[in-house]
Design a protein around this motif. Structure first.
Motif, PDB file in Angstrom:
ATOM      1  N   THR A 328       0.864  -1.176   0.000  1.00  0.00           N
ATOM      2  CA  THR A 328       0.000   0.000   0.000  1.00  0.00           C
ATOM      3  C   THR A 328       0.895   1.218   0.000  1.00  0.00           C
ATOM      4  O   THR A 328       1.822   1.308   0.798  1.00  0.00           O
ATOM      5  CB  THR A 328      -0.914   0.017   1.236  1.00  0.00           C
ATOM      6  OG1 THR A 328      -1.712  -1.177   1.247  1.00  0.00           O
ATOM      7  CG2 THR A 328      -1.845   1.228   1.217  1.00  0.00           C
ATOM      8  N   GLY A 329       0.646   2.163  -0.896  1.00  0.00           N
ATOM      9  CA  GLY A 329       1.531   3.302  -1.020  1.00  0.00           C
ATOM     10  C   GLY A 329       2.844   2.881  -1.668  1.00  0.00           C
ATOM     11  O   GLY A 329       2.880   2.014  -2.521  1.00  0.00           O
ATOM     12  N   LYS A 330       3.928   3.519  -1.240  1.00  0.00           N
ATOM     13  CA  LYS A 330       5.241   3.310  -1.865  1.00  0.00           C
ATOM     14  C   LYS A 330       5.971   2.137  -1.234  1.00  0.00           C
ATOM     15  O   LYS A 330       6.071   2.030  -0.011  1.00  0.00           O
ATOM     16  CB  LYS A 330       6.097   4.578  -1.689  1.00  0.00           C
ATOM     17  CG  LYS A 330       7.491   4.456  -2.307  1.00  0.00           C
ATOM     18  CD  LYS A 330       7.411   4.532  -3.818  1.00  0.00           C
ATOM     19  CE  LYS A 330       8.771   4.322  -4.462  1.00  0.00           C
ATOM     20  NZ  LYS A 330       9.133   2.913  -4.640  1.00  0.00           N
ATOM     21  N   LYS A 331       6.470   1.246  -2.080  1.00  0.00           N
ATOM     22  CA  LYS A 331       7.310   0.137  -1.617  1.00  0.00           C
ATOM     23  C   LYS A 331       8.755   0.624  -1.592  1.00  0.00           C
ATOM     24  O   LYS A 331       9.277   1.138  -2.577  1.00  0.00           O
ATOM     25  CB  LYS A 331       7.181  -1.072  -2.542  1.00  0.00           C
ATOM     26  CG  LYS A 331       7.967  -2.285  -2.080  1.00  0.00           C
ATOM     27  CD  LYS A 331       7.420  -2.879  -0.793  1.00  0.00           C
ATOM     28  CE  LYS A 331       8.156  -4.123  -0.382  1.00  0.00           C
ATOM     29  NZ  LYS A 331       7.638  -4.703   0.859  1.00  0.00           N
ATOM     30  N   ILE A 332       9.408   0.440  -0.456  1.00  0.00           N
ATOM     31  CA  ILE A 332      10.748   0.977  -0.246  1.00  0.00           C
ATOM     32  C   ILE A 332      11.579  -0.074   0.484  1.00  0.00           C
ATOM     33  O   ILE A 332      11.052  -0.864   1.268  1.00  0.00           O
ATOM     34  CB  ILE A 332      10.677   2.291   0.549  1.00  0.00           C
ATOM     35  CG1 ILE A 332      11.910   3.149   0.319  1.00  0.00           C
ATOM     36  CG2 ILE A 332      10.414   2.090   1.998  1.00  0.00           C
ATOM     37  CD1 ILE A 332      11.781   4.056  -0.861  1.00  0.00           C
ATOM     38  N   ILE A 333      12.879  -0.093   0.215  1.00  0.00           N
ATOM     39  CA  ILE A 333      13.772  -1.045   0.876  1.00  0.00           C
ATOM     40  C   ILE A 333      14.840  -0.270   1.632  1.00  0.00           C
ATOM     41  O   ILE A 333      15.500   0.593   1.056  1.00  0.00           O
ATOM     42  CB  ILE A 333      14.446  -2.010  -0.132  1.00  0.00           C
ATOM     43  CG1 ILE A 333      13.393  -2.831  -0.874  1.00  0.00           C
ATOM     44  CG2 ILE A 333      15.418  -2.948   0.579  1.00  0.00           C
ATOM     45  CD1 ILE A 333      13.014  -2.267  -2.206  1.00  0.00           C
ATOM     46  N   LYS A 334      14.974  -0.579   2.891  1.00  0.00           N
ATOM     47  CA  LYS A 334      15.988   0.064   3.721  1.00  0.00           C
ATOM     48  C   LYS A 334      17.247  -0.791   3.768  1.00  0.00           C
ATOM     49  O   LYS A 334      17.184  -2.009   3.939  1.00  0.00           O
ATOM     50  CB  LYS A 334      15.460   0.249   5.141  1.00  0.00           C
ATOM     51  CG  LYS A 334      16.420   1.010   6.044  1.00  0.00           C
ATOM     52  CD  LYS A 334      15.853   1.209   7.431  1.00  0.00           C
ATOM     53  CE  LYS A 334      16.844   1.991   8.277  1.00  0.00           C
ATOM     54  NZ  LYS A 334      16.454   2.150   9.649  1.00  0.00           N
ATOM     55  N   ALA A 335      18.398  -0.143   3.614  1.00  0.00           N
ATOM     56  CA  ALA A 335      19.672  -0.884   3.636  1.00  0.00           C
ATOM     57  C   ALA A 335      19.927  -1.470   5.016  1.00  0.00           C
ATOM     58  O   ALA A 335      19.483  -0.940   6.024  1.00  0.00           O
ATOM     59  CB  ALA A 335      20.800   0.053   3.238  1.00  0.00           C
TER      60      ALA A 335
END
Length: 335
Positions: A328-335
């Motif tokens: 939902t919304g923006k898919k983001i990956i954190k290092a």
């Protein structure tokens, strides 16, 4: 210094699988030349359009995509060590680049972290980055909605669609959104959408005929396919379509045309206009768009939601989740 990158292990057939990707390594020359920087990714973006790009990549090719990265070594006066940059370096952790030259994945796509005035850094890849600007410029420059008009948004709970609908409300439109789960529909209503529907559980023809009797003036199209057929049939004379994405076609056989139904009679006799666009055509106004989106968020006029994965190793699954609608919304990956 050894860098890691995700590459295609084999050509993707249909919906991607984790097994289609493999981590490769390469040695970087960190003895930088004038104008070069060495960056380490802190956040990565995965977006639906990458599926279409993947069809054009050879086996062993690296997937593209945005990053927020930290400059850990620099011989470039505009990007000192310790500063952050937004770039399009793709699915890799370390990168040597020469900003503003063809050595980049795309020329001139590296810029310093915008002044987000306290908003999360990750927003630079979402609502205050490429997806946000796609929504902002695609709606205001391509659709050009007027106050009181009816706007339909497909994939409305995604990174782009959720911003499109909210901007439509800011501009005084009647906004109707379609998403793929009841939870997403409920979220759209909290964002101020006037109507929201689960396209998987409603009859589209009946929904438009019964609940959108005033007709549709603007359509922000993220999916194409049969959904667009029903939308065009219910558009008003002089309707405008911003063709942003084609989710319904991305995982189809790329060697064959993606055939969809199309209502030529409505399109012709109602004088409907459809314009495809790429957000980089608005590059000269890029930071202006980001500043406007940032201010709307701070003022409480735009709400943002992110679905976050952690770790470089999660990138393929995160990408698959986006294509499967599991975000939902923006898919983001954190290092």
């Amino acid at each position: 210094m050894e860098a890691r990158k995700w590459t295609l292990k084999q050509k993707i057939e249909g919906m991607p699988a984790v097994e289609d990707f493999v981590i490769a390594t390469e040695m970087l020359n960190t003895t930088l030349e004038d104008g070069e920087i060495l960056t380490k990714a802190e956040w990565w973006s995965v977006d639906p359009h990458m599926r279409g790009i993947a069809n054009q990549l050879p086996v062993g090719g690296m997937l593209p995509g945005g990053q927020v990265a930290r400059v850990i070594k620099s011989r470039h006066p505009q990007f000192p060590e310790g500063s952050q940059v937004v770039n399009n370096f793709g699915w890799r952790d370390l990168t040597v680049s020469k900003p503003g030259t063809p050595d980049e994945q795309e020329p001139s796509t590296t810029y310093g972290m915008p002044d987000l005035r306290g908003l999360p850094d990750s927003y630079a890849l979402g609502a205050c980055g490429m997806p946000g600007n796609t929504a902002y410029f695609g709606l205001t420059k391509v659709c050009q909605p007027k106050e009181g008009e009816t706007l339909v948004v497909s994939a409305a709970a995604g990174a782009v669609g959720s911003i499109v609908g909210q901007i439509g409300k800011i501009l005084g439109c009647n906004v109707i959104g379609f998403a793929g789960t009841d939870d997403k529909v409920a979220w759209l209503k909290t964002l101020g959408f006037d109507q929201a529907y689960n396209y998987k559980s409603v009859d589209l023809a009946k929904t438009f005929q019964s609940n959108v009797k005033q007709g549709i003036d603007c359509y922000f199209d993220n999916v194409g396919g049969e959904f667009s057929y029903h939308t065009i049939r219910n558009m008003n004379r002089g309707g405008r379509i911003a063709a942003c994405g084609a989710l319904s076609c991305y995982s189809e056989d790329s060697s064959k045309p993606c055939l969809i139904p199309f209502d030529y009679m409505s399109f012709i006799y109602k004088g409907i206009k459809m314009e495809g666009f790429l957000v980089l055509q608005f590059a000269k106004e890029w930071l202006d768009g980001i500043s406007q989106l940032r201010d709307w968020i701070i003022e409480g006029k735009l709400q943002v939601r992110e679905t976050v994965s952690e770790g470089f190793e999660t990138m393929p699954q995160a990408f698959i989740d986006v294509l499967s609608g599991n975000n939902t919304g923006k898919k983001i990956i954190k290092a």
